[in-house]
Design a protein around this motif. Structure first.
Motif, short mmCIF file in Angstrom:
data_model
loop_
_atom_site.label_atom_id
_atom_site.label_comp_id
_atom_site.label_asym_id
_atom_site.label_seq_id
_atom_site.Cartn_x
_atom_site.Cartn_y
_atom_site.Cartn_z
N ILE A 64 -11.33 11.83 2.56
CA ILE A 64 -10.90 11.94 3.95
C ILE A 64 -9.94 10.79 4.18
N SER A 65 -8.70 11.11 4.53
CA SER A 65 -7.70 10.04 4.61
C SER A 65 -6.81 10.21 5.82
N LYS A 66 -6.13 9.14 6.16
CA LYS A 66 -5.16 9.12 7.25
C LYS A 66 -3.76 8.93 6.68
N GLU A 67 -2.77 9.39 7.46
CA GLU A 67 -1.35 9.13 7.16
C GLU A 67 -0.93 9.63 5.78
N GLY A 68 -1.43 10.82 5.39
CA GLY A 68 -0.97 11.40 4.15
C GLY A 68 -1.23 10.53 2.94
N PHE A 69 -2.44 10.01 2.82
CA PHE A 69 -2.90 9.18 1.69
C PHE A 69 -2.40 7.74 1.77
N PHE A 70 -1.72 7.35 2.83
CA PHE A 70 -1.24 5.98 2.97
C PHE A 70 -2.14 5.12 3.86
N GLY A 71 -2.98 5.77 4.64
CA GLY A 71 -3.83 5.03 5.56
C GLY A 71 -5.22 4.81 5.00
N PRO A 72 -6.17 4.44 5.86
CA PRO A 72 -7.54 4.23 5.40
C PRO A 72 -8.14 5.54 4.92
#
Length: 378
Positions: A34-42
């Motif tokens: 489960i990620s944010k910002e297309g794998f760039f976020g937390p």
């Protein structure tokens, strides 16, 4: 794709889990990111005893969808008449089939245009000269360029318009500016003899200009592609998928964002090209189950053996709206355990959009309604 944000600081772990993402999974588990910002976020990584896509039914507009664009048989002389596949306020995707040279010239006053040549070969004539094209070429056309395709027979084009926007190249960070593809491989048009012969053709020349989704026609008593020279930092360019050298890791399955080719204001275009499989015995060797809840995901399959998908052929497109878990098909999971190939053999174009996409009439007419059931265990 990402950005600087002050995320809520969290660091925790519970139960049975691996020490690192996408590697050394606990026996009998399936990892879900489960990620944010297309794998760039937390991100968080959860471990399940059952495949996260093992649904028995899936009803409603959020379901994954697939379209066989090969079934769009109607040829269109103008790109603006090509069937609309997917669209939102930032991007418009059409699938365009030509049976010969465009009868008129075209100009997009709404945004930059990206043409991906799925099949066919021929010439692109534009303000800047001539570009020879073939299957696998990306043709980038800056907003306002006057252009005309002259394929030798049949051609099929995936058109990706940055509506009211523009394309740039991604920042490659620590990899350096020459990784994935060296910008020197980008080819600009030439004012060669073939272009001069095209300029010399007599007659009237209608230019179909698209602005705010409507088409105006400006007719000239001469060929408006009559420039005798140019210089500068803005021009159409060509990039073939064979010139893309994807980054890979022997010990870690990289997310799709590592394969970004072009950036636009509210979406990205990625290219999947042949790459070595991961060789570390503990590494996941196929796309992992994930919730990419900030982006809609679209994949157009161009050529090869699409190892993470079953019953998907060249010329087909899949659409996974943001908001549900998705990942490899059951057959791909089984094949991972007995993988004998050393590398992937696929070319595909991926479009990730921050804003939700609407399905156009063209895609709806060639939808495979059974696609949602392809994740069911067999």
């Amino acid at each position: 794709m990402g950005g600087n944000k002050n995320w809520i600081p969290v660091r925790g772990a519970q139960g049975v889990h691996s020490r690192q993402a996408h590697a050394d999974l606990p026996a009998g588990t399936y990892e879900r990111e489960i990620s944010k910002e297309g794998f760039f976020g937390p991100a968080a990584f959860l471990y399940h005893p059952n495949p996260p896509t093992g649904w028995s039914s899936f009803e409603g507009p959020l379901r994954p969808r697939a379209f066989d664009l090969n079934g769009l048989n109607e040829a269109a002389g103008s790109p603006w008449n090509a069937p609309k596949v997917l669209h939102n306020k930032s991007v418009e995707v059409r699938f365009w089939k030509l049976s010969g040279a465009m009868p008129d010239l075209a100009r997009n006053a709404d945004g930059d245009q990206l043409l991906f040549v799925h099949s066919g070969q021929g010439d692109l004539f534009c303000d800047y000269g001539r570009l020879r094209f073939e299957a696998g070429d990306y043709l980038y056309l800056p907003r306002g360029t006057i252009w005309r395709l002259a394929p030798e027979g049949q051609a099929a084009i995936l058109m990706i318009e940055a509506t009211n926007g523009h394309y740039t190249l991604p920042d490659r960070g620590l990899l350096g500016p020459h990784a994935i593809f060296d910008p020197s491989i980008l080819k600009t048009p030439e004012m060669d003899e073939a272009f001069k012969d095209h300029q010399a053709e007599s007659g009237e020349y209608p230019v179909r200009i698209k602005k705010r989704g409507e088409v105006s026609t400006v007719t000239f008593p001469f060929n408006p592609l009559d420039a005798v020279g140019w210089h500068g930092e803005l021009a159409p360019v060509k990039l073939n998928v064979r010139d893309i050298r994807p980054v890979a890791s022997a010990r870690y399955h990289l997310p799709p964002s590592a394969h970004t080719t072009f950036l636009a204001d509210r979406f990205v275009v990625c290219t999947f090209a042949p790459r070595p499989f991961e060789t570390d015995p503990g590494a996941i060797k196929i796309p992992f189950f994930h919730n990419n809840d900030d982006f809609d995901e679209v994949l157009f399959y161009h050529a090869g053996d699409f190892f993470s998908r079953d019953n998907i052929d060249a010329g087909m497109m899949t659409f996974h709206p943001s908001g549900f878990t998705h990942g490899p098909h059951p057959k791909a999971l089984k094949n991972m355990l007995v993988q004998t190939k050393e590398a992937t053999d696929e070319y595909a174009v991926m479009i990730d959009t921050r804003d939700p996409l609407d399905v156009g009439d063209g895609a709806a007419s060639v939808e495979n309604h059974a696609y949602v059931d392809s994740w069911k265990a067999r």
